[in-house]
Every structure is written in structure tokens, then in C-alpha cells.
Design an enzyme around this catalytic site. Structure first.
Site, PDB file in Angstrom:
ATOM      1  N   ASP A  38      94.878 -11.224  48.292  1.00 15.57           N
ATOM      2  CA  ASP A  38      95.993 -10.423  46.671  1.00 15.57           C
ATOM      3  C   ASP A  38      93.978  -9.231  46.314  1.00 15.57           C
ATOM      4  O   ASP A  38      93.244  -9.428  46.635  1.00 15.57           O
ATOM      5  CB  ASP A  38      96.013 -11.087  45.541  1.00 15.57           C
ATOM      6  CG  ASP A  38      97.343 -10.085  45.151  1.00 15.57           C
ATOM      7  OD1 ASP A  38      96.769  -9.125  43.957  1.00 15.57           O
ATOM      8  OD2 ASP A  38      98.526 -10.551  44.927  1.00 15.57           O
ATOM      9  N   ASP A  51      92.736  -5.318  49.554  1.00 13.52           N
ATOM     10  CA  ASP A  51      93.971  -4.411  48.860  1.00 13.52           C
ATOM     11  C   ASP A  51      95.109  -4.575  50.525  1.00 13.52           C
ATOM     12  O   ASP A  51      95.179  -4.126  51.663  1.00 13.52           O
ATOM     13  CB  ASP A  51      93.551  -2.931  49.576  1.00 13.52           C
ATOM     14  CG  ASP A  51      94.429  -1.380  49.276  1.00 13.52           C
ATOM     15  OD1 ASP A  51      95.818  -1.762  49.280  1.00 13.52           O
ATOM     16  OD2 ASP A  51      94.382  -0.227  49.296  1.00 13.52           O
ATOM     17  N   HIS A  96     109.986  -5.207  47.790  1.00 10.03           N
ATOM     18  CA  HIS A  96     110.932  -4.545  46.671  1.00 10.03           C
ATOM     19  C   HIS A  96     110.337  -3.352  45.646  1.00 10.03           C
ATOM     20  O   HIS A  96     110.950  -3.431  45.494  1.00 10.03           O
ATOM     21  CB  HIS A  96     111.647  -5.563  46.319  1.00 10.03           C
ATOM     22  CG  HIS A  96     111.108  -6.590  44.991  1.00 10.03           C
ATOM     23  ND1 HIS A  96     111.961  -7.499  43.780  1.00 10.03           N
ATOM     24  CD2 HIS A  96     109.643  -7.004  45.201  1.00 10.03           C
ATOM     25  CE1 HIS A  96     110.684  -7.979  43.171  1.00 10.03           C
ATOM     26  NE2 HIS A  96     109.385  -7.590  43.560  1.00 10.03           N
TER      27      HIS A  96
HETATM   28  C1  SAM Z   1     105.634  -9.205  41.660  1.00 10.25           C
HETATM   29  S1  SAM Z   1     103.580 -10.098  42.581  1.00 10.25           S
HETATM   30  C2  SAM Z   1     104.645 -11.065  43.611  1.00 10.25           C
HETATM   31  C3  SAM Z   1     103.164 -12.169  43.475  1.00 10.25           C
HETATM   32  C4  SAM Z   1     103.378 -13.326  44.484  1.00 10.25           C
HETATM   33  N1  SAM Z   1     103.772 -12.795  45.974  1.00 10.25           N
HETATM   34  C5  SAM Z   1     104.336 -13.997  43.902  1.00 10.25           C
HETATM   35  O1  SAM Z   1     106.224 -13.962  43.612  1.00 10.25           O
HETATM   36  O2  SAM Z   1     104.525 -15.103  42.893  1.00 10.25           O
HETATM   37  C6  SAM Z   1     103.430  -8.660  43.553  1.00 10.25           C
HETATM   38  C7  SAM Z   1     101.849  -8.851  43.701  1.00 10.25           C
HETATM   39  O3  SAM Z   1     101.605  -8.113  44.612  1.00 10.25           O
HETATM   40  C8  SAM Z   1     100.546  -7.755  44.890  1.00 10.25           C
HETATM   41  N2  SAM Z   1      99.646  -6.265  44.917  1.00 10.25           N
HETATM   42  C9  SAM Z   1     100.529  -5.350  44.991  1.00 10.25           C
HETATM   43  N3  SAM Z   1     100.178  -4.491  45.463  1.00 10.25           N
HETATM   44  C10 SAM Z   1      98.398  -4.762  46.338  1.00 10.25           C
HETATM   45  C11 SAM Z   1      98.155  -4.491  46.951  1.00 10.25           C
HETATM   46  N4  SAM Z   1      97.653  -3.279  47.487  1.00 10.25           N
HETATM   47  N5  SAM Z   1      96.640  -4.946  47.179  1.00 10.25           N
HETATM   48  C12 SAM Z   1      96.657  -6.262  46.512  1.00 10.25           C
HETATM   49  N6  SAM Z   1      98.135  -6.849  46.074  1.00 10.25           N
HETATM   50  C13 SAM Z   1      98.808  -5.888  45.608  1.00 10.25           C
HETATM   51  C14 SAM Z   1      99.741  -7.649  42.829  1.00 10.25           C
HETATM   52  O4  SAM Z   1      98.491  -8.063  42.448  1.00 10.25           O
HETATM   53  C15 SAM Z   1     101.105  -8.724  42.902  1.00 10.25           C
HETATM   54  O5  SAM Z   1      99.884 -10.176  42.451  1.00 10.25           O
END
Ligand code: SAM
Length: 372
Positions: free
Chosen positions: A235, A262, A281
């Protein structure tokens, strides 16, 4: 199955998905029966004004009232106000309103107590939903919902009418908002994770790479249930900074690598099982396809990818309708998808949907592999 399974008392067994769906169907019928018994204008107002209930719960959580009732037992408004430096008559009116709605208990001596339903407002409750309540009632969220009409008119995100940067950059720059959002993700995932952890024999596929796994709640639960499994959590840097605490709480730190990256640009390659909960989503079809292609590149021959998402029924049936709207408001083209939309999206990235596993949570596990 050669895997050694550990049974951690901290990870509850999930009830059968069918039983939960049946109970939810009954609950919906009872609610709709109750609504139909009220004169329509009152039933309608009750629905519309339910937002105020949510705001009142958010306020008593934010101000520490729920925590104080949980730790100190029943108290009257004057005692609570004096300990928390609040305006007692206003607090009393909020507590009275919540009590008359059945969300607090008001005793004859004027003391208020939390109920079974409101106890999880407290931060120390084992199933605390404190951050979720703060997240939903936060100005950041309330403001985008007030602009739902904008998204309906234009098809574009309401978020972009309020902010220059995307939501991740916005959270990253604001420690309090960041803590509430990611705390909320941990809480939501904590409730659903046991069922997903038991849905598959993960260790038989090799190392599990959780893409966008937040602070590691799901991966920690899977590793605690599957004692032979190893994991990699990926993450953003500020998010994985919270992971050591979660992994150590589950006693799995020594079996989990943490990678700050990323996820749209690349993920660790050659792991046997890729997991991706509630990431797609938040992405438009184009961005989701590109991300899936990137992750496919990382998968070895025979590797698997599991998406954990809401699967919108093709016709009728319940799903997390309003989460779909939340995605419409805060992301740039994100949405909940039907099974055929997911199949098509996976295929566009060279992946094939193998099966969908339903769980008691409103989300399903969608198992995929490289096509052809
Ligand atoms: C809706 S949260 C879901 C977190 C986890 N999978 C859960 O269901 O508890 C989306 C996650 O994707 C990560 N995320 C989104 N875009 C990202 C990117 N470009 N690089 C790294 N992490 C990313 C966010 O930091 C976040 O922790």
C-alpha cells in the site's frame, strides 16, 4: 490439504452465508411492513430524517460521550458535560432524542447508557465502529453527498467540485482524516475478514500478496487462520506505516513483508496469490483494466488473483447500493459491478473469472486466473 490450520480465539467463526442472507431478507420484509403501516408522508419523513440520527451518533462519538459512557457507566447529561466541557442542556437534548429512538437507555434518575447497538461507538469495544461512524458523518463526506445532484447531472465526481487533489492525496496531507479513513477500513474489514480467511486454502497457492491491503487487517487475519501461509502487504507509504501494529496484534509479523509502493505502477512479482479488496470499485473501467494488466504481469504461471468486492445482482436482490453511490461521488469513474461486468473487465486484462464465493459479508470473493 497439507496446510497447518491454527485456530485463533481472536478470530470468530463466520455464520453460514445463506443463514445471514435469510435473516437479512426477513429484516427487510419487517422494515417494509412497518413502513407500509405508517401513513406514507410519515414513513417518507422518517426515512429522510434518518440522516439526523446518523449526525447525532457522529457527534456523541466525536465528542467522547460514547467513550465516557462505555468506560464510566451510565451518567446524566450534566456529569457528561462537565467531564467533557460541553453545553449540558444541548447535550441533554441530543441524548434524549437518541434515547427516544431506542439508541440509548434513559433511566428514571436521568442517567443515560449505551445499548447493545450503540456500544460499538466506543473505541475500546472489540467490534468498535467508531472510525466508521466518524468517517460517514465527517464534513469531508457530508459535503460530497450534498452534491449528489452534481454527479447525476454531469456524470462526474462530486469530489472534484470541492478538491483539487484526489482523495488519497487529500488524506495523506491530513493526519486526522487519514487516521479516521484508514481506521474505518480496519474496522469494516475486521468484521468481514474471518469469512474471507476461511473461504480458501490460501497457503496451497504460495505467498499471498495483498494489493492495497491498507494497514493489513485482512492479511493478518488470513495469516492467523492459515499458520503455514506467508504474505506481502502493499500500500502507500503512510498507510503501511500503520501495519506493524496490526500484524503484531495477530502475531503474524514474522510471516509478512511490508512493501510501500504505488499499486497502479507495479506490485511484487512472482507471488502465487494476489488479493485485492475494495480497490477496483474505486477505479473507472479504463484504470481498472490497466491496473489488472499490471498485476497480471506480476503473476506467475498458475497464479491466482482474488478480488473482494460487492457483486451487484444482475436483476433485483440486495447489495450495498449506497456504497456504489459513495464510489460515484468520491472517485473518478469507480463503481460496484455486476458479475458480467467483472467478467468482462477481467477478460479485458487477459484474466478469466473462475468462480465467485459468497460470504456472510455483503462482499464476495471473485477468483480469477490468467486466461488461456
Ligand atoms: C478502500 S481502501 C481498502 C483497503 C483494504 N484493502 C481493505 O479492504 O481494508 C483502498 C486502499 O487502496 C490504497 N491505494 C489506493 N490507490 C493506491 C495506489 N495508487 N498505490 C498504493 N495504494 C493505493 C489506499 O491507500 C487504501 O488503503
Amino acid at each position: 490439504m497439507t496446510e497447518r490450520m491454527t485456530t485463533s480465539p481472536a478470530i470468530p467463526k463466520a455464520p453460514p452465508a445463506g443463514l445471514v442472507r435469510f435473516a437479512q431478507r426477513i429484516q427487510r420484509r419487517v422494515s417494509s411492513f412497518a413502513e407500509n403501516m405508517s401513513p406514507p408522508p410519515f414513513a417518507l419523513l422518517d426515512l429522510v430524517m434518518s440522516r439526523w440520527v446518523s449526525d447525532a451518533l457522529g457527534a456523541i462519538t466525536r465528542l467522547g460521550v460514547a467513550d465516557l459512557l462505555a468506560s464510566g457507566g451510565p451518567k446524566d447529561a450534566a456529569a457528561l458535560a462537565s467531564e467533557l466541557d460541553l453545553h449540558a442542556p444541548s447535550l441533554y437534548r441530543v441524548l434524549r432524542a437518541l434515547a427516544r429512538r431506542g439508541l440509548l437507555v434513559e433511566a428514571d434518575d436521568g442517567n443515560f447508557a449505551l445499548t447493545e447497538v450503540t456500544r460499538p461507538l466506543a473505541k475500546d469495544h472489540p467490534s468498535s465502529m467508531r472510525n466508521m461512524v466518524l468517517e460517514v458523518t465527517r464534513e469531508r463526506n457530508v459535503e460530497v453527498w450534498a452534491r449528489l445532484h452534481h454527479s447525476i447531472k454531469t456524470g462526474s465526481s462530486a469530489w472534484s467540485t470541492l478538491h483539487e487533489e484526489d482523495m488519497w492525496a487529500h488524506l495523506d496531507a491530513r493526519p486526522e482524516e487519514h487516521a479516521i479513513f484508514h481506521g474505518a477500513m480496519v474496522e469494516l474489514t475486521r468484521e468481514a475478514a474471518p469469512a474471507f480467511a476461511r473461504a480458501l486454502d490460501y497457503a496451497s497457492y504460495g505467498t499471498i500478496c495483498d494489493i492495497g491491503g491498507g494497514e493489513g487487517q485482512l492479511l493478518a487475519t488470513i495469516l492467523a487462520v492459515h499458520g503455514a501461509a506467508r504474505g506481502v502487504l502493499v500500500d502507500a507509504p503512510k498507510v503501511v506505516a500503520g501495519a506493524p501494529r496490526v500484524l503484531s496484534e495477530y502475531g503474524v509479523s514474522d510471516r509478512c513483508e511490508i512493501v510501500a509502493a504505488d499499486i497502479l505502477r507495479g506490485v511484487p512479482a512472482g507471488r502465487g496469490f494476489y488479493l485485492d479488496k475494495n480497490i477496483l470499485h474505486g477505479l473507472s473501467d479504463e484504470l481498472a483494466r490497466d491496473a489488472l494488466r499490471t498485476w497480471r504481469e506480476a503473476m506467475p504461471e498458475g497464479g491466482k488473483l482474488a478480488l473482494i468486492e460487492v457483486v451487484v445482482p444482475e436483476r433485483g436482490g440486495a447489495y450495498l447500493q449506497f456504497l456504489d453511490l459513495q464510489m460515484m461521488l468520491v472517485s473518478f469513474g469507480g463503481k460496484e459491478r455486476t458479475r458480467s461486468e467483472l467478467t468482462e473487465l477481467l477478460a479485458s486484462a487477459g484474466l478469466s473469472l473462475e468462480r465467485v464465493i459468497d460470504t456472510p459479508s455483503p462482499m464476495s470473493l471473485i477468483l480469477a486466473a490468467r486466461a488461456g
